[in-house]
Design a protein around this motif. Sequence first.
Motif, PDB file in Angstrom:
ATOM      1  N   PHE A 185      54.719  40.340  20.019  1.00  0.00           N
ATOM      2  CA  PHE A 185      54.566  39.379  21.120  1.00  0.00           C
ATOM      3  C   PHE A 185      53.659  38.879  21.625  1.00  0.00           C
ATOM      4  O   PHE A 185      52.628  38.789  22.008  1.00  0.00           O
ATOM      5  N   PRO A 186      53.342  36.996  21.021  1.00  0.00           N
ATOM      6  CA  PRO A 186      52.963  36.730  21.208  1.00  0.00           C
ATOM      7  C   PRO A 186      52.178  36.502  22.736  1.00  0.00           C
ATOM      8  O   PRO A 186      53.469  35.934  23.400  1.00  0.00           O
ATOM      9  N   ALA A 187      50.734  36.440  22.945  1.00  0.00           N
ATOM     10  CA  ALA A 187      50.967  35.941  25.104  1.00  0.00           C
ATOM     11  C   ALA A 187      49.076  35.294  24.692  1.00  0.00           C
ATOM     12  O   ALA A 187      48.370  35.436  23.898  1.00  0.00           O
ATOM     13  N   ASP A 188      49.029  34.662  25.444  1.00  0.00           N
ATOM     14  CA  ASP A 188      47.762  34.149  25.537  1.00  0.00           C
ATOM     15  C   ASP A 188      46.974  34.719  26.083  1.00  0.00           C
ATOM     16  O   ASP A 188      46.796  35.307  27.798  1.00  0.00           O
ATOM     17  N   SER A 189      45.903  35.189  25.501  1.00  0.00           N
ATOM     18  CA  SER A 189      44.919  36.212  25.693  1.00  0.00           C
ATOM     19  C   SER A 189      44.249  35.787  27.051  1.00  0.00           C
ATOM     20  O   SER A 189      43.498  36.131  28.040  1.00  0.00           O
ATOM     21  N   GLU A 190      43.514  34.209  26.502  1.00  0.00           N
ATOM     22  CA  GLU A 190      42.942  34.456  27.417  1.00  0.00           C
ATOM     23  C   GLU A 190      43.231  33.690  28.947  1.00  0.00           C
ATOM     24  O   GLU A 190      43.031  34.090  30.007  1.00  0.00           O
ATOM     25  N   ALA A 191      44.436  33.064  29.361  1.00  0.00           N
ATOM     26  CA  ALA A 191      45.332  33.519  30.253  1.00  0.00           C
ATOM     27  C   ALA A 191      45.648  34.899  31.280  1.00  0.00           C
ATOM     28  O   ALA A 191      45.359  34.888  32.113  1.00  0.00           O
ATOM     29  N   PHE A 192      45.674  36.365  30.304  1.00  0.00           N
ATOM     30  CA  PHE A 192      45.695  37.401  30.632  1.00  0.00           C
ATOM     31  C   PHE A 192      44.023  37.618  31.393  1.00  0.00           C
ATOM     32  O   PHE A 192      44.278  38.242  31.786  1.00  0.00           O
ATOM     33  N   VAL A 193      43.392  37.199  30.461  1.00  0.00           N
ATOM     34  CA  VAL A 193      41.853  37.630  31.254  1.00  0.00           C
ATOM     35  C   VAL A 193      41.588  37.018  33.163  1.00  0.00           C
ATOM     36  O   VAL A 193      41.419  37.266  33.425  1.00  0.00           O
ATOM     37  N   ARG A 194      41.634  35.829  32.321  1.00  0.00           N
ATOM     38  CA  ARG A 194      41.722  34.828  33.730  1.00  0.00           C
ATOM     39  C   ARG A 194      42.761  35.759  34.866  1.00  0.00           C
ATOM     40  O   ARG A 194      42.223  34.828  35.894  1.00  0.00           O
ATOM     41  N   ALA A 195      43.956  36.156  34.403  1.00  0.00           N
ATOM     42  CA  ALA A 195      45.370  36.176  35.802  1.00  0.00           C
ATOM     43  C   ALA A 195      44.189  37.562  35.597  1.00  0.00           C
ATOM     44  O   ALA A 195      44.376  37.450  37.634  1.00  0.00           O
ATOM     45  N   ARG A 196      43.695  38.420  35.164  1.00  0.00           N
ATOM     46  CA  ARG A 196      42.994  39.903  36.410  1.00  0.00           C
ATOM     47  C   ARG A 196      41.408  39.275  37.064  1.00  0.00           C
ATOM     48  O   ARG A 196      41.739  39.633  37.649  1.00  0.00           O
ATOM     49  N   ILE A 197      40.902  38.351  36.537  1.00  0.00           N
ATOM     50  CA  ILE A 197      39.378  37.980  37.176  1.00  0.00           C
ATOM     51  C   ILE A 197      40.334  37.377  38.412  1.00  0.00           C
ATOM     52  O   ILE A 197      39.710  37.068  39.479  1.00  0.00           O
ATOM     53  N   LEU A 198      40.999  35.727  38.324  1.00  0.00           N
ATOM     54  CA  LEU A 198      41.919  35.928  39.403  1.00  0.00           C
ATOM     55  C   LEU A 198      41.955  36.708  40.647  1.00  0.00           C
ATOM     56  O   LEU A 198      41.907  36.304  41.687  1.00  0.00           O
ATOM     57  N   ALA A 199      42.798  37.722  40.236  1.00  0.00           N
ATOM     58  CA  ALA A 199      43.859  39.094  40.971  1.00  0.00           C
ATOM     59  C   ALA A 199      42.548  39.496  41.705  1.00  0.00           C
ATOM     60  O   ALA A 199      41.964  39.936  42.614  1.00  0.00           O
ATOM     61  N   LEU A 200      40.511  39.856  40.766  1.00  0.00           N
ATOM     62  CA  LEU A 200      40.090  40.597  41.778  1.00  0.00           C
ATOM     63  C   LEU A 200      39.431  40.229  42.327  1.00  0.00           C
ATOM     64  O   LEU A 200      38.855  40.567  43.386  1.00  0.00           O
ATOM     65  N   THR A 201      39.323  38.031  42.264  1.00  0.00           N
ATOM     66  CA  THR A 201      38.709  37.947  42.866  1.00  0.00           C
ATOM     67  C   THR A 201      39.243  37.017  44.221  1.00  0.00           C
ATOM     68  O   THR A 201      38.671  37.618  45.769  1.00  0.00           O
ATOM     69  N   GLU A 202      40.639  37.171  44.211  1.00  0.00           N
ATOM     70  CA  GLU A 202      41.344  37.039  45.519  1.00  0.00           C
ATOM     71  C   GLU A 202      41.543  38.348  46.062  1.00  0.00           C
ATOM     72  O   GLU A 202      41.005  38.354  47.555  1.00  0.00           O
ATOM     73  N   TYR A 203      41.230  39.438  45.347  1.00  0.00           N
ATOM     74  CA  TYR A 203      41.022  41.271  46.356  1.00  0.00           C
ATOM     75  C   TYR A 203      39.725  41.114  46.374  1.00  0.00           C
ATOM     76  O   TYR A 203      39.947  40.977  48.251  1.00  0.00           O
ATOM     77  N   VAL A 204      38.798  40.510  46.571  1.00  0.00           N
ATOM     78  CA  VAL A 204      37.760  40.750  46.960  1.00  0.00           C
ATOM     79  C   VAL A 204      37.518  39.801  48.685  1.00  0.00           C
ATOM     80  O   VAL A 204      36.800  39.883  49.355  1.00  0.00           O
ATOM     81  N   TYR A 205      38.341  38.782  47.996  1.00  0.00           N
ATOM     82  CA  TYR A 205      38.217  37.185  49.155  1.00  0.00           C
ATOM     83  C   TYR A 205      38.939  38.148  50.403  1.00  0.00           C
ATOM     84  O   TYR A 205      38.119  38.127  51.664  1.00  0.00           O
ATOM     85  N   ARG A 206      40.002  39.089  50.342  1.00  0.00           N
ATOM     86  CA  ARG A 206      40.402  39.806  50.978  1.00  0.00           C
ATOM     87  C   ARG A 206      39.712  41.011  51.567  1.00  0.00           C
ATOM     88  O   ARG A 206      40.447  40.984  52.958  1.00  0.00           O
ATOM     89  N   LEU A 207      38.606  41.183  51.414  1.00  0.00           N
ATOM     90  CA  LEU A 207      37.801  42.591  51.623  1.00  0.00           C
ATOM     91  C   LEU A 207      36.528  41.834  52.446  1.00  0.00           C
ATOM     92  O   LEU A 207      35.691  42.521  53.395  1.00  0.00           O
ATOM     93  N   GLN A 208      36.703  40.306  53.091  1.00  0.00           N
ATOM     94  CA  GLN A 208      35.837  39.384  54.071  1.00  0.00           C
ATOM     95  C   GLN A 208      36.097  39.911  55.593  1.00  0.00           C
ATOM     96  O   GLN A 208      37.115  40.614  55.653  1.00  0.00           O
ATOM     97  N   ALA A 209      34.847  40.160  56.335  1.00  0.00           N
ATOM     98  CA  ALA A 209      34.398  40.883  57.242  1.00  0.00           C
ATOM     99  C   ALA A 209      35.346  39.802  58.177  1.00  0.00           C
ATOM    100  O   ALA A 209      34.602  38.122  57.635  1.00  0.00           O
ATOM    101  N   LYS A 210      35.755  40.187  59.481  1.00  0.00           N
ATOM    102  CA  LYS A 210      36.646  38.371  59.757  1.00  0.00           C
ATOM    103  C   LYS A 210      35.761  38.131  61.045  1.00  0.00           C
ATOM    104  O   LYS A 210      34.975  38.835  61.368  1.00  0.00           O
TER     105      LYS A 210
END
Length: 150
Positions: free
Chosen positions: A125-150
């Motif tokens: 099952f060939p996959a782009d491991s860099e894309a896998f890593v970026r997707a997880r980091i982007l998801a986590l970064t976006e979640y921290v964005y959602r934690l921001q105080a209004k």
Amino acid sequence: MHSILVRLFTVAAILVGAIPMAHAQKSDLAAQNFDRGKYEYEAHCAVCHGMSGIGDGSFAQLFRAGTLMPNLTEFSKKNNGVFPFKRIYETIDGTQNVEAHGTKLMPVWGPRYKFEAGRRFDDDFPADSEAFVRARILALTEYVYRLQAK
């Protein structure tokens, strides 16, 4: 009598077929609603930063006296209302050095995600491991964005 049994059998067969179908639909719905960023945060960050991101995780008190766990909900507030996306992303992937995280190899998640990507995918099952890593980091970064105080 025979028609009643046929009807009962038909209804039972339909119900037996409908139950797995309903379960599969429920599973599909659960998969669609899966929040990768929240999962990553709760699995890797909340122990120090707390579930709400204010720095009250169970490991926060283990840091040396005088070192405060940062409040992740105030990044935008401290940056004139703009979420510092690149800085947060680089902090997670290890590009940006954060003293409290120790060396760039521990516990920054970029190298760990790369290791997990290598284990998760094989030659079948060939996959782009860099894309896998970026997707997880982007998801986590976006979640921290959602934690921001209004």
